[in-house]
Enzyme design. Structure first.
Site, mmCIF file in Angstrom:
data_model
loop_
_atom_site.group_PDB
_atom_site.id
_atom_site.type_symbol
_atom_site.label_atom_id
_atom_site.label_comp_id
_atom_site.label_asym_id
_atom_site.label_seq_id
_atom_site.Cartn_x
_atom_site.Cartn_y
_atom_site.Cartn_z
ATOM 1 N N GLN A 89 40.411 22.826 36.962
ATOM 2 C CA GLN A 89 39.207 22.037 36.769
ATOM 3 C C GLN A 89 38.146 22.775 35.957
ATOM 4 O O GLN A 89 37.085 22.218 35.668
ATOM 5 C CB GLN A 89 38.626 21.653 38.133
ATOM 6 C CG GLN A 89 39.562 20.789 38.971
ATOM 7 C CD GLN A 89 39.124 20.676 40.421
ATOM 8 O OE1 GLN A 89 38.114 21.241 40.832
ATOM 9 N NE2 GLN A 89 39.892 19.931 41.211
ATOM 10 N N HIS A 151 37.143 23.533 42.031
ATOM 11 C CA HIS A 151 35.784 23.456 42.576
ATOM 12 C C HIS A 151 34.818 24.474 41.944
ATOM 13 O O HIS A 151 34.148 25.227 42.631
ATOM 14 C CB HIS A 151 35.813 23.626 44.096
ATOM 15 C CG HIS A 151 36.620 22.588 44.799
ATOM 16 N ND1 HIS A 151 36.744 22.546 46.168
ATOM 17 C CD2 HIS A 151 37.365 21.546 44.327
ATOM 18 C CE1 HIS A 151 37.529 21.539 46.512
ATOM 19 N NE2 HIS A 151 37.914 20.913 45.408
ATOM 20 N N GLU A 244 29.902 12.377 49.102
ATOM 21 C CA GLU A 244 28.535 12.236 49.601
ATOM 22 C C GLU A 244 27.518 12.118 48.479
ATOM 23 O O GLU A 244 27.669 12.727 47.418
ATOM 24 C CB GLU A 244 28.145 13.456 50.443
ATOM 25 C CG GLU A 244 28.973 13.664 51.683
ATOM 26 C CD GLU A 244 28.522 14.870 52.486
ATOM 27 O OE1 GLU A 244 29.102 15.120 53.546
ATOM 28 O OE2 GLU A 244 27.567 15.570 52.042
ATOM 29 N N TYR A 254 24.203 21.387 54.075
ATOM 30 C CA TYR A 254 24.808 20.058 54.007
ATOM 31 C C TYR A 254 26.132 19.969 54.766
ATOM 32 O O TYR A 254 26.795 18.941 54.727
ATOM 33 C CB TYR A 254 24.943 19.617 52.545
ATOM 34 C CG TYR A 254 23.569 19.360 51.972
ATOM 35 C CD1 TYR A 254 22.949 18.124 52.114
ATOM 36 C CD2 TYR A 254 22.837 20.384 51.374
ATOM 37 C CE1 TYR A 254 21.672 17.897 51.646
ATOM 38 C CE2 TYR A 254 21.549 20.173 50.911
ATOM 39 C CZ TYR A 254 20.968 18.931 51.051
ATOM 40 O OH TYR A 254 19.681 18.713 50.615
ATOM 41 N N TYR A 265 43.760 16.950 52.683
ATOM 42 C CA TYR A 265 44.737 16.245 51.857
ATOM 43 C C TYR A 265 46.086 16.105 52.561
ATOM 44 O O TYR A 265 46.860 15.195 52.266
ATOM 45 C CB TYR A 265 44.912 16.969 50.516
ATOM 46 C CG TYR A 265 43.659 16.970 49.687
ATOM 47 C CD1 TYR A 265 43.154 15.795 49.136
ATOM 48 C CD2 TYR A 265 42.951 18.151 49.454
ATOM 49 C CE1 TYR A 265 41.996 15.791 48.375
ATOM 50 C CE2 TYR A 265 41.797 18.162 48.690
ATOM 51 C CZ TYR A 265 41.324 16.976 48.152
ATOM 52 O OH TYR A 265 40.176 16.979 47.406
#
Length: 373
Positions: A89, A151, A244, A254, A265
């Site tokens: 990513q 991430h 979210e 959070y 997953y």
């Protein structure tokens, strides 16, 4: 062949190439619109920034910074992009202009970087000189580094005081988001030279990076400023479920992964809790996940019916979501562009009053949403 559509807005000429294949009309609960194809064949475009002269800069995750000028994608990339790694990513991620860009030509890039200690999220400051970047300087680096291509987060936003908010993901290791000695899994607030912003909540906390602003964030992929309150809003990917929307507030935890509305997953639970004292609840969440990416409040005049609505792109569910939010609650949710079949990577409010979209694919596109009236 496209035709050129000329838009004159507050003295800025914006030249847009209009594709003859993008004239389909889409209907929503409040407004009808169509898409104009501004640029095509970008390799996983990730972020878009509007220059004062009407041109645009687009990042490609594969490591290129591209210019759209006079309605056309300039063939040669901008040179001088900092050294980065394209892995999973990670790659070249967000771009944002300095609040005084018109005077200083300074911009900021987030990207993945690798050395012998592993990979991480970095932010560099640079000056745009025509078709090249100069004075490139790394001003933020999340530590420690680690392996794996997941991430990186990387979304950025400025507040009204000129502080830069930088999202760093948990790097695929969920427990890092609750380790405040670790820069992963949170939002960092810095000045334009990379120093901790004045008033950061952990400035006097031993063992915590002074740049930390929030903790317990999994992988923020959207960030924008509220046009009225000036608060920074974000959204982040959950695992299976639990995406979210949050308002970024100083010192807030959070909750990831202590509390979550998602599961692993594998199908196994991550936590038995969806709430805990001292941890924030999301303003809104999705279950199942939509894989949100990119977000913007609509503040233009082309669609008065959408004024103040929040728009969120979706990768997994391949759509654009419109949210009406009143008194801190979502009162309307509408799915748009579900027939387009495109992964929406970024959503931007343009200076021309239109919404702009990037699609995530090896032949990604830049779309402009315009009224049919």
């Amino acid at each position: 062949m496209g035709i050129l559509k000329h838009l004159l807005l507050t003295g800025t000429l914006l030249l847009v190439a209009v594709s003859s294949q993008a004239n389909q009309t889409f209907s929503s609960d409040r407004a009808d619109f169509r898409l104009e194809t501004v640029a095509q064949n970008l390799e996983h475009p990730w972020s878009l920034a509007f220059l004062p002269d009407g041109a645009m800069l687009v990042t490609e995750r594969e490591g290129r910074l591209r210019m759209i000028r006079n309605g056309s994608l300039v063939e040669a990339p901008i040179s001088g992009v900092p050294e980065l790694v394209v892995s999973g990513q990670g790659g070249l991620l967000d771009i944002i202009l300095h609040p005084d860009f018109k005077q200083n030509q300074v911009l900021f890039l987030s990207y993945a970087h690798r050395n012998r200690e592993g990979m991480t999220t970095r932010v560099a400051r640079a000056r745009l000189n025509g078709d090249r970047l100069s004075d490139v300087e790394v001003i933020f680096e999340a530590l420690p580094r680690s392996n794996g291509g997941r991430h990186f987060a990387g979304r950025m936003e400025f507040d009204r005081e000129g502080n830069l908010y930088v999202a760093v993901g948990d790097r695929g290791d969920m427990d890092r988001a609750q380790d405040n000695a670790d820069d992963a899994g949170g939002v960092h607030r810095i000045t334009t030279d990379g120093s901790p912003a004045p008033g950061n909540p952990f400035l006097d906390t031993a063992g915590v990076n002074d740049t930390f602003y929030t903790t317990g964030n999994r992988n923020i992929q959207g960030m924008t400023i509220h046009p009225e309150t000036g608060e920074i809003w974000s959204h982040e990917h959950g695992p299976r479920g639990g995406d979210e929307i949050n308002i970024i507030r100083a010192g807030t935890d959070y909750g990831w992964p202590t509390i979550t509305y998602g599961i692993d997953y594998s199908g196994l639970p991550i936590s038995s809790k969806t709430s805990q004292e001292g941890m924030a609840q999301p303003l809104h969440y999705w279950d199942p996940s939509i894989a949100p990416s990119g977000m913007a409040f609509y503040t233009g005049d082309l669609f008065p019916e959408w004024q103040g609505d929040l728009f969120v792109g979706a990768l997994k569910m391949r759509k654009l979501v419109r949210l009406r939010i009143q008194d801190g609650k979502v009162t309307e949710e509408e799915d748009l562009l579900t027939d387009l079949g495109e992964r929406i990577r970024d959503v931007r409010m343009g200076p021309d009053g239109a919404l702009w979209l990037l699609t995530d694919s090896p032949r990604g596109q830049v779309y402009r949403m315009v009224s049919v009236q």
